[in-house]
Design an enzyme around this catalytic site. Structure first.
Site, PDB file in Angstrom:
ATOM      1  N   GLU A 128      30.787  44.423  27.813  1.00  0.00           N
ATOM      2  CA  GLU A 128      31.426  43.119  27.595  1.00  0.00           C
ATOM      3  C   GLU A 128      31.672  42.880  26.107  1.00  0.00           C
ATOM      4  OE1 GLU A 128      30.030  39.871  30.613  1.00  0.00           O
ATOM      5  OE2 GLU A 128      28.270  41.026  29.963  1.00  0.00           O
ATOM      6  N   TYR A 135      44.144  17.129  19.197  1.00  0.00           N
ATOM      7  CA  TYR A 135      43.726  18.081  20.232  1.00  0.00           C
ATOM      8  C   TYR A 135      44.202  19.490  19.945  1.00  0.00           C
ATOM      9  CZ  TYR A 135      48.084  16.221  22.309  1.00  0.00           C
ATOM     10  OH  TYR A 135      49.359  15.776  22.525  1.00  0.00           O
ATOM     11  N   ILE A 149      26.572  33.173  27.407  1.00  0.00           N
ATOM     12  CA  ILE A 149      27.621  32.157  27.381  1.00  0.00           C
ATOM     13  C   ILE A 149      27.045  30.794  27.005  1.00  0.00           C
ATOM     14  CG2 ILE A 149      29.223  33.371  28.903  1.00  0.00           C
ATOM     15  CD1 ILE A 149      28.314  31.544  31.199  1.00  0.00           C
ATOM     16  N   LYS A 201      33.618  32.053  32.454  1.00  0.00           N
ATOM     17  CA  LYS A 201      33.741  33.488  32.226  1.00  0.00           C
ATOM     18  C   LYS A 201      34.564  34.002  33.399  1.00  0.00           C
ATOM     19  CE  LYS A 201      30.402  36.472  30.725  1.00  0.00           C
ATOM     20  NZ  LYS A 201      29.177  37.316  30.816  1.00  0.00           N
TER      21      LYS A 201
END
EC number: 4.1.2.25
Length: 118
Positions: A21, A53, A72, A98
């Protein structure tokens, strides 16, 4: 308190527990709910009186692209800290997905949600 929702922020990143990963990377998606007082911006019509934003999107994408965390949870915390660090927000909810988590016989995704205040 008012909320600003920014949904579907996608970026390719290298956060993950497994070496593959962190080497190959994967797609992440983030939804933000930002608690912010929008009254002044509503009166002034001035971008400086709110959280732009586009800046929030850039913050999230940069963190996803440049971070190499194992968890995460750590990436979500970094995102929350950065959004709160703008000084314009009171609270933020980060929903970090994810996409295609590396789990055998699983074709879904995994989403972590955290809520942080300053």
């Amino acid at each position: 308190m008012d909320t600003l929702n920014v949904k579907g922020i996608r970026a390719y990143g290298y956060t993950g527990y497994f070496d593959a990963e962190q080497f190959l990377g994967q797609w992440f998606e983030v939804d933000l709910t930002i608690w912010i007082d929008l009254a002044k911006a509503g009166q002034s019509d001035d971008l400086n009186d709110t959280l732009n934003y586009a800046d929030a999107v850039a913050i999230v994408q940069k963190l996803i692209r440049e971070s190499k965390f194992k968890m995460i949870e750590k990436l979500a915390e970094a995102i929350a800290d950065a959004i709160l660090g703008t000084g314009k927000t009171q609270q933020v909810k980060v929903a970090l997905t994810k996409c295609q988590a590396p789990i055998p016989d699983f074709d879904g995704d995994v989403t972590l949600e955290i809520l942080r205040s300053r």
